[in-house]
Structure formats: structure tokens, C-alpha cells
Design an enzyme around this catalytic site. Structure first.
Site, mmCIF file in Angstrom:
data_model
loop_
_atom_site.group_PDB
_atom_site.id
_atom_site.type_symbol
_atom_site.label_atom_id
_atom_site.label_comp_id
_atom_site.label_asym_id
_atom_site.label_seq_id
_atom_site.Cartn_x
_atom_site.Cartn_y
_atom_site.Cartn_z
ATOM 1 N N LYS A 156 0.879 -1.183 0.000
ATOM 2 C CA LYS A 156 0.000 0.000 0.000
ATOM 3 C C LYS A 156 0.906 1.218 0.000
ATOM 4 C CE LYS A 156 -3.992 2.022 2.307
ATOM 5 N NZ LYS A 156 -3.455 3.394 2.399
ATOM 6 N N CYS B 249 26.463 22.815 36.340
ATOM 7 C CA CYS B 249 27.361 23.397 37.341
ATOM 8 C C CYS B 249 27.309 24.915 37.366
ATOM 9 C CB CYS B 249 28.790 22.928 37.087
ATOM 10 S SG CYS B 249 29.509 23.679 35.610
ATOM 11 N N CYS C 164 26.382 26.489 32.018
ATOM 12 C CA CYS C 164 26.149 25.052 32.082
ATOM 13 C C CYS C 164 24.986 24.754 33.034
ATOM 14 C CB CYS C 164 27.413 24.345 32.567
ATOM 15 S SG CYS C 164 27.135 22.602 32.940
HETATM 16 S S1 IVH Z 1 -6.911 -0.417 -4.272
HETATM 17 C C1 IVH Z 1 -11.141 0.072 -5.582
HETATM 18 N N1 IVH Z 1 -4.339 -0.810 -4.184
HETATM 19 O O1 IVH Z 1 -4.947 3.409 -0.535
HETATM 20 C C2 IVH Z 1 -9.669 0.193 -5.456
HETATM 21 N N2 IVH Z 1 -5.211 1.183 -3.195
HETATM 22 O O2 IVH Z 1 -7.173 3.766 1.654
HETATM 23 C C3 IVH Z 1 -9.305 0.665 -4.090
HETATM 24 N N3 IVH Z 1 -3.497 2.651 -2.265
HETATM 25 O O3 IVH Z 1 -7.299 5.525 -1.985
HETATM 26 C C4 IVH Z 1 -7.886 0.970 -3.933
HETATM 27 N N4 IVH Z 1 -1.764 1.413 -2.792
HETATM 28 O O4 IVH Z 1 -4.950 5.669 -2.911
HETATM 29 C C5 IVH Z 1 -5.347 0.022 -3.850
HETATM 30 N N5 IVH Z 1 -2.079 -1.275 -4.214
HETATM 31 C C6 IVH Z 1 -3.089 -0.458 -3.879
HETATM 32 C C7 IVH Z 1 -2.868 0.765 -3.208
HETATM 33 C C8 IVH Z 1 -3.961 1.562 -2.873
HETATM 34 C C9 IVH Z 1 -2.163 2.532 -2.221
HETATM 35 C C10 IVH Z 1 -4.247 3.793 -1.689
HETATM 36 C C11 IVH Z 1 -5.288 4.339 -2.625
HETATM 37 C C12 IVH Z 1 -6.577 4.336 -1.849
HETATM 38 C C13 IVH Z 1 -6.122 4.158 -0.446
HETATM 39 C C14 IVH Z 1 -7.174 3.415 0.337
#
Ligand code: IVH
Length: 676
Positions: free
Chosen positions: A115, A411, A408
Site C-alpha cells: 500500500k 554546574c 552550564c
Molecule cells: S486499491 C477500488 N491498491 O490506498 C480500489 N489502493 O485507503 C481501491 N493505495 O485511496 C484501492 N496502494 O490511494 C489500492 N495497491 C493499492 C494501493 C492503494 C495505495 C491507496 C489508494 C486508496 C487508499 C485506500
């Protein structure tokens, strides 16, 4: 060349350039040199200048367009939803139970993806041409940032099979700024006296919302595409196939995506990525777990907030905000005054943080940290926590800039900041706080190695006036100790014995223990090896000292000054009289503290060359190897580390960052690197 010929050549050039963009920015395996690429671009620009009506929006020459006045609102093809969150393995099991209840008898396989902590965007393609890109906005309506997204070279302007002919395609992805370019950007901003960004995410967010696309173009942005949100008649059956189709069409997808046949594999992936998160070259705050089957996606559907077929496993937070309750100034063994922020305790990645060093006066001023401020603190990996920035919006109205004390705090002696140096020092050599630090260092494991001489004991010895210098330690009696708190016959005897046992430590240890400025473990070893006797070192001239390989002018002067000092000579005399051995014993104990230890170096170090680091290790008896194995003791990880860092993680070999390495080889902060 007539118009028809030009049109033909322009089309060829664009195709070639798109292909090379793809190879360079998406696949990171360029096939031509930069100069050849530039030549293609130049040729195209010249032709387009001669035949302006042949210029199209998706031409590579049009990546950087003119100023935009406002970002128009645009409605997404499908709402951009959030994700439901999980923080523990049980939450993932609960997720599977939930989808199992929704689709009774269903069997699930999953795809796991990092993510990425960036900005979600929606990209629209008509018949394979990029026509529009938008921010998430409120999920239904976002902002049109097409001119800025065009500047991101890993976003294809023209798609290939199997997505080239789709009439109306919307894909989702995450725009981010990789870590190293982010750090470079911040350094450049700092040098230019401009405000820096707290993290890559903020930097990326700022970049995509620039009104001038040429500014965005100079920001090192990248993107991973992870979802097809709208496409008619594509006939894809799974998310895994979708990712493959996106990749084939020219999009950049995350290379760390993995297909997981069962939930246990998902849980293992999450644990692995959390452990490896520092090795990624972008910030990731979790794992997105997606059901693989698109048919199951359709049957599971979405709530108004999130799709039911996906969940975000969130890593433990490593940034948090907390309040600076006080700023205390601590005194080190050489008298350096270090400001430390006392924080309202806050948990960061499993550890409660109460104190964080603010380093020195300039650092406090640069970040403008004040008592009462709310600060953003971060603890990344094994690294010591630090203040990222002050949240000025939450500053109490009466907070005043911190005034560095001119005396300091321990001291009351005069404090002084020499010109050109970053640190204030207490100039009183009898300062009890300095004395305590010096005694702690004297007895520490890598110096005289005196067991039972802990922090609390040192405090009492100094506070009760029993110890005024190192030599006093050797005259302590069991009776004297019995008057101190928490000492009984046995513990008092143990300490006296431990002190007595330290009399025969090697000369290098004694030299290190004395706390001579700029003399750490390594320099101490070098001097001990060369001169063999303390009186010989004391008698040596600056020139003679400087002849030792690895001992520079500054160090030589510092050593010479130390031995010229009458008070120091008195203490040394008394140490000798108490039976402390002042020459190299025949059996050199501890002179090679790294003996038997194998090191591997990867990445570049900020303050040392690779060769110097190697010399340091060899000089202390260690070995340096080119590859990581189970037998490796330490991997020293610099900037831009290679696969050796991954090997270390996999084999669970101890990893040292530069600061930890310098401490280990006795060149840590207090010993100085000659930069102060
Ligand atoms: S899928 C319907 N995949 O995380 C699709 N999101 O809190 C939903 N994000 O707004 C998102 N990496 O900006 C997806 N590999 C990933 C992701 C990802 C980052 C972010 C995205 C989304 C947020 C969700």
C-alpha cells in the site's frame, strides 16, 4: 521533406520515443544512451515546429505544457472508495470469514500489494490515448490535473495491446515520490533556503497540485497502477490477469505484488513486507489484500465507503504527533551541551518515546522547536527517533523560541560556543555532570570495563564527593561504599573488586577511557600499538603523534594538549600509583576488539569512503567480506544499499547504519569525527 513524409517520420519518432520511455521509466532497462534519446526528441521537436498542425496532445514533446489557472472538477467513471482497515492477523481472518458469509461455499484466493503512501489518481484513456487524469477529491468528484500527470514519464500517453482499443478506460494508481529523490529534493530546497517537505507523500501532493506543470516536471514523481475501474468488454477474469494486462499495455505495476492461494500466505506476506519496508525505495504504510476473482468482486460489491473484496493491512505507525513538555540541556563527557526534548510519551512502532535529541542550537533554530509545541516525531526501522517538524498550526500563542543557555545547566559554569562549531560546551573541567559522563565512559565495556559501576552508582559517588577524578575510583573502600544507598557488604565488595580488576586493562582501553577529545577506540588502539607506553605518548611531540597512520593533525594536537595539562598529569600519576598498568601488556587483551567478526559493506557512507571503513575494521582485527552469509556478523548499510541489505534481512544478520557503525569502531558522536 513534404508534409506527408514529415507525418510519417513524426509517427515513427513518437513510437520509438514512447518505447524508450517505457523501457527507461517503467522497466528501468534502457536500450539507448541518453544522448541518442535526446537526438530523437530533438528531431521530433524540429519537425513539429515546421508542421505545427501535426502536433498532437499525446506527442512526447507535449509532456510539459503551459500554466493552468484552476483545476476543473471532474466526475470519476466509478467512485474512488477508501479501503477497510486491518491491523492484526485476526482482522484478516475476520475479513475472510465475512466474505465467506457473503458468498457461502466460496473459495478465495488473493493478491497482495504494497500500500504505497502517495496520492490516489484516476487516469482516463480513450482508444488507448491518455485524455485526462484526476485526483481522488471527495471520491465522486476530483480535480483535473491532466497537465501535471502528463509530466510523469511512467504514465504512458499511448497504450499497447490488450488495452489499446478500449473505447473508454479508467485506471487507478498511486502517484508517489521515491525516497532517495525525495531526500535530494529536500536537500536542494534546504540549500536554497526554502521550506522542506515533512515526507515524500506531502512532496508528491504538492507537486501534482502545481499550477505550473514545468515545476511538476522537475519533481521526481512515479506511479504504480493497481486497478481498472472502468472498461467495457475486456473479458478479464481475475485481478492478477488485470495486472498482467496493465503491464502489457505499458503501465508500471508494483513488482512486489504476489498471488496468495490462502489466507496464511496473505498473513505471511504482510509480516514480510512490514519487516522489509525500509528496503523499499518508496514509503508503504501497509498491504492491500484483494480477492483475486473479478466475478467475486462483482458479487461482493461495495459499501458506500469501501469495496467488500479488499482490505488494507496497516503497518504499525512510525510517525506520531506529541507535545514537547520541556527542553532540557544535558552535559556530555567532553562538556558538549545537548538539548533534549522531553515529550508527552507516545508509542512509535511498538516503542514508547519520551525523549528525543534536538542535537544542537542550530538544529533547534532550524526546526524552531519550542516548549509547548506539537511535533511530528518519526522512528524509522532501528533508527533513533527524531523530530521531523513542528506543527506550527498547533503552537500555543505564548510559546517562545528556545534560548540556548549561556551557562552550564549542571554546574553553572560558563558555556561557550567556539566559532565555526555547532556545539556549546561547558568550560568548567570540574563540572560534576561532565565528571559523571567521563566516569561512565571510563568504566564502560569498551573502555576499562568495570562491572557494577552503573549510572546510579556514578551519580552517588560524585554527589557525595567520594570521587573527583578517575584515580579516586581506585582508592574507594568497602566502608565508604556502605554509606551509599542500596549498597550492602557484598555489593560494595563486588564493586571494589571490579575496579581493582580493571587495573590491568590493555593500554588502548586506558587511552580510550581517559576521554581525550577526538580519541576514540580506534585512535586509542593506533597510539597504543605504536608507542606501547603511556609515558611515551605523553612525551611525544605533535609531529611524532601525527606520524601515526590514521592520526591527523587535530587529533595529535588534542592528545598533546591533554598530556600537557597539569591536572591531567596529576591524575595519571595517581592512577599509576594505584597500580593501573600504563603500558601494553604482553598478552594484548582487547586490542583487537573486532577480532573474529566478519563485516559486509553495502551502499555508500556519508562520512567515510569504502576503503576507510574497511581499514577501520581491519585495524580493529575484523574481517571484511564481499557477500553476506550466515557467518556474517554485521552488514553496514549505507545509502542506496544493494541486494546485500536484502540478504542480511533474510539471514537475520545484524545491520548497522552509519551512526551505529561509527560507534562500534569508536568514531561515534562523542569521539568526534574531526568535524566539530
Ligand atoms: S486499491 C477500488 N491498491 O490506498 C480500489 N489502493 O485507503 C481501491 N493505495 O485511496 C484501492 N496502494 O490511494 C489500492 N495497491 C493499492 C494501493 C492503494 C495505495 C491507496 C489508494 C486508496 C487508499 C485506500
Amino acid at each position: 521533406m513534404d508534409r506527408a513524409e514529415a507525418a510519417q517520420r513524426i509517427s515513427e519518432l513518437r513510437e520509438q520515443i514512447h518505447r524508450h520511455d517505457y523501457l527507461y521509466y517503467v522497466e528501468a532497462r534502457p536500450e539507448i544512451a541518453d544522448a541518442e534519446y535526446d537526438a530523437l526528441m530533438r528531431e521530433l521537436a524540429v519537425l513539429e515546429a515546421r508542421f505545427p498542425d501535426l502536433v498532437t496532445e499525446d506527442s512526447p514533446t507535449q509532456r510539459v505544457g503551459g500554466q493552468v489557472d484552476a483545476f476543473r472538477p471532474v466526475e470519476h467513471r466509478a467512485a474512488m472508495l477508501s479501503l477497510d482497515n486491518a491491523t492484526r492477523a485476526e482482522d484478516l481472518r475476520e475479513f475472510e470469514a465475512r466474505i465467506g458469509r457473503a458468498l457461502p461455499g466460496g473459495r478465495f484466493t488473493y493478491v497482495c500489494e504494497p500500500k504505497v503512501d502517495g496520492l490516489g489518481v484516476a487516469l482516463l484513456y480513450e482508444r488507448g490515448r491518455f485524455v485526462r487524469g484526476a485526483t481522488r477529491g471527495d471520491g465522486r468528484v476530483g480535480e483535473d490535473i491532466t497537465p501535471n500527470l502528463r509530466t510523469i514519464r511512467s504514465i504512458p500517453m499511448v497504450l499497447r495491446r490488450p488495452l489499446e482499443a478500449v473505447a473508454d478506460l479508467e485506471v487507478r494508481g498511486e502517484v508517489f515520490m521515491p525516497r532517495r529523490p525525495f531526500e535530494r529534493l529536500n536537500r536542494a530546497l534546504e540549500e536554497a533556503g526554502e521550506a522542506t517537505f515533512a515526507n515524500p507523500r506531502n512532496a508528491a501532493a504538492g507537486a501534482v497540485r502545481q499550477k505550473d506543470p514545468s515545476v511538476t516536471a522537475r519533481r521526481p514523481l512515479d506511479i504504480f497502477i493497481y486497478h481498472v475501474s472502468h472498461a467495457e468488454g475486456l473479458g478479464l477474469g481475475s485481478h492478477w490477469e488485470t495486472l498482467a494486462a496493465l503491464r502489457a499495455a505499458g503501465f508500471k505495476t508494483n513488482p512486489r505484488v504476489e498471488k496468495c492461494g490462502a489466507l496464511d500466505a496473505v498473513i505471511a506476506y504482510c509480516a514480510r513486507l512490514e519487516r522489509d519496508r525500509d528496503a523499499l525505495d518508496y514509503d508503504a504504510d501497509g498491504v492491500v489484500v484483494k480477492v483475486d476473482s473479478l466475478q467475486q468482486h462483482r458479487r461482493l460489491g461495495s459499501t458506500t465507503h469501501h469495496p467488500r473484496w479488499a482490505i488494507a493491512f496497516k503497518f504499525a505507525a512510525r510517525q506520531a504527533t506529541t507535545v514537547v513538555e520541556a527542553i532540557e540541556v544535558q552535559v556530555g563527557k567532553t562538556g558538549i551541551l545537548t538539548p533534549v526534548a522531553k515529550l508527552t510519551p507516545v508509542e512509535l512502532a511498538g516503542v514508547v518515546i519520551r525523549n528525543v535529541s534536538l542535537h544542537n542550537e542550530d538544529e533547534i533554530r532550524r526546526k524552531d522547536v519550542r516548549v509547548g509545541d506539537t511535533v511530528l516525531v518519526e522512528r524509522a526501522g532501528d533508527v533513533i527517533p527524531y523530530v521531523v517538524q513542528v506543527i506550527t498550526a498547533r503552537r500555543p500563542p505564548r510559546a517562545r523560541p528556545f534560548a540556548f543557555p549561556t551557562s552550564c545547566p549542571a554546574c553553572g559554569g560558563v558555556a561557550f560556543r567556539p566559532q565555526g562549531e555547532a556545539y556549546w560546551r561547558c568550560m568548567n573541567s570540574a563540572c560534576p555532570a561532565q565528571l559523571k559522563e567521563r566516569l561512565r565512559h571510563f568504566g564502560s565495556r569498551r573502555a576499562m570495563d568495570i562491572e557494577h559501576l552503573g549510572e546510579v552508582v556514578v551519580d552517588q559517588l560524585v554527589d557525595k564527593g567520594l570521587v573527583k577524578d578517575f584515580a579516586d575510583l581506585y582508592n574507594l573502600s568497602v566502608d565508604q561504599l556502605l554509606h551509599l544507598e542500596r549498597f550492602a557488604e557484598k555489593s560494595a565488595r563486588n564493586l571494589v573488586d571490579a575496579i581493582a580488576a580493571s587495573r590491568t586493562r590493555a593500554l588502548g582501553r586506558l587511552l580510550n577511557a581517559l576521554g581525550i577529545r577526538l580519541v576514540g577506540e580506534r585512535v586509542a588502539q593506533l597510539l597504543a600499538a605504536r608507542f606501547g607506553r603511556l609515558d611515551a605518548i605523553a612525551a611525544a611531540s605533535v609531529e611524532e603523534l601525527g606520524e601515526v597512520h590514521g592520526v591527523g593533525r587535530q587529533i595529535a594536537e588534542s592528545v598533546s594538549r591533554f598530556f600537557a595539562d597539569k591536572a591531567n598529569r596529576r591524575v595519571l600519576k595517581r592512577l599509576a600509583a594505584s597500580g593501573v598498568v600504563m603500558r601494553e601488556p604482553d598478552a594484548v587483551e582487547g586490542a583487537r576488539p573486532l577480532s573474529g567478526k566478519t563485516f559486509v559493506l553495502t551502499g555508500s557512507l556519508a562520512t567515510l569512503s569504502r576503503d576507510t571503513a574497511k581499514d577501520l575494521i581491519l585495524g580493529l582485527g575484523g574481517r571484511v567480506s564481499g557477500s553476506v552469509s550466515k557467518k556474517t556478523d554485521y552488514v553496514v548499510v549505507g545509502e542506496a544499499p544493494g541486494s546485500k541489505a536484502d540478504d542480511a534481512r533474510r539471514l537475520r544478520v545484524t545491520m548497522l547504519d552509519e551512526a551505529a557503525f561509527l560507534t562500534l569502531v569508536g568514531k561515534g558522536a562523542e569521539e568526534g569525527t574531526g568535524q566539530r
